[in-house]
Design a protein around this motif. Structure first.
Motif, PDB file in Angstrom:
ATOM      1  N   LEU A 211      23.076  19.958  37.262  1.00 33.97           N
ATOM      2  CA  LEU A 211      21.333  19.512  36.470  1.00 33.97           C
ATOM      3  C   LEU A 211      21.304  21.103  35.514  1.00 33.97           C
ATOM      4  O   LEU A 211      21.471  21.648  35.684  1.00 33.97           O
ATOM      5  N   LEU A 212      20.723  19.779  33.720  1.00 38.15           N
ATOM      6  CA  LEU A 212      20.318  20.960  33.331  1.00 38.15           C
ATOM      7  C   LEU A 212      18.738  20.697  32.976  1.00 38.15           C
ATOM      8  O   LEU A 212      18.539  19.834  32.594  1.00 38.15           O
ATOM      9  N   ASP A 213      18.269  21.977  32.272  1.00 37.38           N
ATOM     10  CA  ASP A 213      17.003  22.100  31.754  1.00 37.38           C
ATOM     11  C   ASP A 213      17.005  21.767  30.509  1.00 37.38           C
ATOM     12  O   ASP A 213      17.500  21.252  29.551  1.00 37.38           O
ATOM     13  N   ARG A 214      15.838  21.869  30.079  1.00 36.67           N
ATOM     14  CA  ARG A 214      15.403  20.876  28.219  1.00 36.67           C
ATOM     15  C   ARG A 214      16.156  21.922  27.154  1.00 36.67           C
ATOM     16  O   ARG A 214      16.214  21.947  25.776  1.00 36.67           O
ATOM     17  N   HIS A 215      16.358  23.473  27.723  1.00 34.63           N
ATOM     18  CA  HIS A 215      17.087  24.447  26.948  1.00 34.63           C
ATOM     19  C   HIS A 215      18.920  24.163  27.396  1.00 34.63           C
ATOM     20  O   HIS A 215      19.648  25.407  26.656  1.00 34.63           O
ATOM     21  N   ALA A 216      19.005  22.943  28.156  1.00 34.35           N
ATOM     22  CA  ALA A 216      20.662  23.103  27.763  1.00 34.35           C
ATOM     23  C   ALA A 216      20.932  23.898  29.144  1.00 34.35           C
ATOM     24  O   ALA A 216      22.464  24.490  29.684  1.00 34.35           O
ATOM     25  N   ASP A 220      20.875  23.269  38.293  1.00 37.21           N
ATOM     26  CA  ASP A 220      21.907  23.201  39.920  1.00 37.21           C
ATOM     27  C   ASP A 220      22.833  22.267  39.643  1.00 37.21           C
ATOM     28  O   ASP A 220      23.361  21.985  38.778  1.00 37.21           O
ATOM     29  N   CYS A 221      23.461  22.718  40.826  1.00 36.81           N
ATOM     30  CA  CYS A 221      25.278  23.112  40.447  1.00 36.81           C
ATOM     31  C   CYS A 221      26.113  22.509  42.516  1.00 36.81           C
ATOM     32  O   CYS A 221      26.081  23.856  42.773  1.00 36.81           O
ATOM     33  N   ASN A 222      26.360  21.406  42.529  1.00 40.32           N
ATOM     34  CA  ASN A 222      27.415  21.043  43.793  1.00 40.32           C
ATOM     35  C   ASN A 222      28.038  21.770  43.956  1.00 40.32           C
ATOM     36  O   ASN A 222      28.659  22.078  42.703  1.00 40.32           O
ATOM     37  N   GLU A 223      28.983  21.765  45.383  1.00 39.09           N
ATOM     38  CA  GLU A 223      30.332  23.074  45.094  1.00 39.09           C
ATOM     39  C   GLU A 223      31.346  21.593  44.260  1.00 39.09           C
ATOM     40  O   GLU A 223      32.121  22.396  44.522  1.00 39.09           O
ATOM     41  N   VAL A 224      30.919  20.506  45.056  1.00 40.98           N
ATOM     42  CA  VAL A 224      32.425  19.874  43.800  1.00 40.98           C
ATOM     43  C   VAL A 224      32.247  20.495  42.590  1.00 40.98           C
ATOM     44  O   VAL A 224      33.289  20.712  42.715  1.00 40.98           O
ATOM     45  N   LEU A 238      28.821  29.170  31.037  1.00 40.24           N
ATOM     46  CA  LEU A 238      29.294  30.460  30.256  1.00 40.24           C
ATOM     47  C   LEU A 238      28.006  30.688  30.226  1.00 40.24           C
ATOM     48  O   LEU A 238      26.961  30.131  29.233  1.00 40.24           O
ATOM     49  N   ASN A 239      26.782  32.188  29.932  1.00 43.58           N
ATOM     50  CA  ASN A 239      25.432  32.340  30.092  1.00 43.58           C
ATOM     51  C   ASN A 239      24.538  31.260  30.294  1.00 43.58           C
ATOM     52  O   ASN A 239      23.891  30.720  29.687  1.00 43.58           O
ATOM     53  N   ASN A 240      25.517  30.967  31.659  1.00 44.60           N
ATOM     54  CA  ASN A 240      24.318  29.416  32.196  1.00 44.60           C
ATOM     55  C   ASN A 240      24.580  28.400  31.509  1.00 44.60           C
ATOM     56  O   ASN A 240      23.316  27.313  31.864  1.00 44.60           O
ATOM     57  N   ARG A 241      25.390  28.242  30.614  1.00 46.68           N
ATOM     58  CA  ARG A 241      25.397  26.733  29.325  1.00 46.68           C
ATOM     59  C   ARG A 241      26.705  26.192  30.102  1.00 46.68           C
ATOM     60  O   ARG A 241      27.324  26.801  29.805  1.00 46.68           O
ATOM     61  N   GLU A 249      31.266  21.109  20.035  1.00 49.72           N
ATOM     62  CA  GLU A 249      30.704  20.290  19.331  1.00 49.72           C
ATOM     63  C   GLU A 249      30.365  18.950  19.920  1.00 49.72           C
ATOM     64  O   GLU A 249      29.226  18.858  19.929  1.00 49.72           O
ATOM     65  N   ALA A 250      31.408  18.295  20.745  1.00 49.08           N
ATOM     66  CA  ALA A 250      30.902  16.682  21.153  1.00 49.08           C
ATOM     67  C   ALA A 250      29.946  17.224  22.704  1.00 49.08           C
ATOM     68  O   ALA A 250      29.344  16.082  22.550  1.00 49.08           O
ATOM     69  N   LEU A 251      30.362  17.962  23.308  1.00 47.93           N
ATOM     70  CA  LEU A 251      29.587  18.794  24.773  1.00 47.93           C
ATOM     71  C   LEU A 251      27.899  18.901  24.215  1.00 47.93           C
ATOM     72  O   LEU A 251      27.424  18.658  25.203  1.00 47.93           O
TER      73      LEU A 251
END
Length: 389
Positions: A211-216, A220-224, A238-241, A249-251
């Motif tokens: 899950l990402l917020d409006r700042h990307a 949260d992140c599940n174990e899988v 990296l740096n919480n992103r 670029e595409a991502l």
């Protein structure tokens, strides 16, 4: 009229009732504490000039032990706590107040429900009151509609006076707030269980979820997902992103478009698949916007990223396949191998049988399940609940 109960807490009389601006906020903020209402008990004990304050929480299940949260002016040692908990569980039925606190709003003072001679002769007094210097008690019950019930108790030593009607009025004023707070706690715990069940289902299906917020930034992140990120160098946090060196670029473009879609009024559905390559392994991503019209903040989830590895083995339960489709143990084993991508010759090697024997098993399975080809068999099994085992 002002009545001072301790150095920094005051109770004021309004329309014949006592209120406390110090206590009511703690009833609601206590829902966020690791042990609910711990700070409330500390403050309540001080306000009510008590030596001990405790809340006993029952969730409505007869199979679960009650949760006890308490605060003492004089802390107990770990051995004393263990002994007190064991004695309390053993003598709970002999507690004079506990027997009467059944419905929300029930409130009693110990001296109202039992004669002093009878109290001092009881095991409850001898084991749970006298050893800890407790002589006076007051208790109140509060509950919520789904069946959660709490009792709140205050205790004083012999050097203090007994509880009285004024103390009752103070607790009764807190009652509606305690009831509302308990209902919120029950709903929160119910939601936590639901989230856990859904997360386990995603884990069984091998789906990573980020899950990402409006700042990307990652919310949260599940174990899988964490396991996939550890195994695939093509994607990392990296740096919480989310970061992809090859496909950055595409991502980034897809994530920003999803955030913009979520922020639109009304929100615009956005779904974008992304495939990242890392050697012979591939990692599939599905980026999707979240409609957060009712929940807007900088930290609210705006984007959900699903991760899957098309090359991973589907882990199936042989026993579940046997039960679901009415197969023998051997037939279920063959189905499991075929669904995991093995050829008939490889199945024969795994079972240590001739290839013709493996073919006979497969034909028998096809007939039982009403399919004509291996691809149809795989589609049927993977479309069932077998993946959730």
């Amino acid at each position: 009229m002002l009545t001072q109960r301790c150095n920094s807490y005051y109770l004021r009389e309004e329309d014949g009732l006592y209120t406390s601006s110090s206590l009511i906020p703690l009833i609601y903020s206590g829902l966020l504490e690791q042990s609910p209402w711990q700070q409330l008990l500390v403050t309540l004990r001080e306000v009510m000039a008590s030596d001990v304050a405790a809340i006993t929480l029952r969730t409505g299940s007869q199979h679960l032990s009650p949760m006890i949260i308490w605060d003492r002016e004089q802390p107990l040692t770990q051995n004393q706590i263990s002994q007190a908990q064991a004695d309390h569980a053993r003598l709970l039925g002999d507690d004079p107040l506990n027997q009467l606190l059944r419905q929300s709003g029930d409130i009693f003072i110990l001296e109202e429900v039992i004669e002093r001679d009878a109290l001092e002769a009881s095991d409850f007094y001898q084991c749970l009151m006298k050893p800890y210097g407790i002589e006076h008690q007051i208790g109140m019950c509060f509950a919520e509609p789904s069946g959660w019930v709490c009792t709140i108790g205050l205790m004083r030593g012999g050097e203090r006076s007994a509880f009285n009607s004024t103390d009752k009025e103070i607790l009764l004023e807190l009652l509606p707030h305690l009831e509302k707070s308990l209902a919120v706690l029950a709903r929160l715990k119910h939601s936590e269980v639901e989230c856990s069940v859904f997360e386990q289902a995603l884990d069984k299906l091998g789906l990573g979820v980020i899950l990402l917020d409006r700042h990307a930034e990652v919310v949260d992140c599940n174990e899988v997902a964490k396991n996939m990120l550890r195994k695939h160098e093509s994607l990392t946090i990296l740096n919480n992103r989310l970061f992809s060196q090859r496909d950055k670029e595409a991502l980034d473009k897809s994530i920003q478009e999803a955030i913009a879609a979520s922020d639109s009024h009304p929100a615009i559905p956005y779904i974008q698949p992304v495939r990242l390559s890392a050697g012979f392994e591939e990692l599939g991503l599905l980026i999707r916007s979240i409609d957060t019209a009712l929940y807007q903040s900088d930290k609210s989830p705006k984007v959900i990223v699903y991760l899957s590895n098309p090359m991973r083995d589907n882990v199936l339960s042989t026993q579940l396949i046997r039960c679901l489709f009415g197969l023998t143990d051997t037939e279920a084993h063959v189905v499991m191998l075929l669904c995991n991508g093995f050829t008939l010759s490889e199945v024969a090697l795994k079972l240590d049988v001739a290839e013709n024997t493996a073919r006979v098993y497969s034909k028998r399975i096809f007939a039982k399940l009403g399919v004509g080809r291996q691809v149809e068999l795989v589609r049927m099994v993977l479309g069932s609940v077998a993946l959730l085992a």
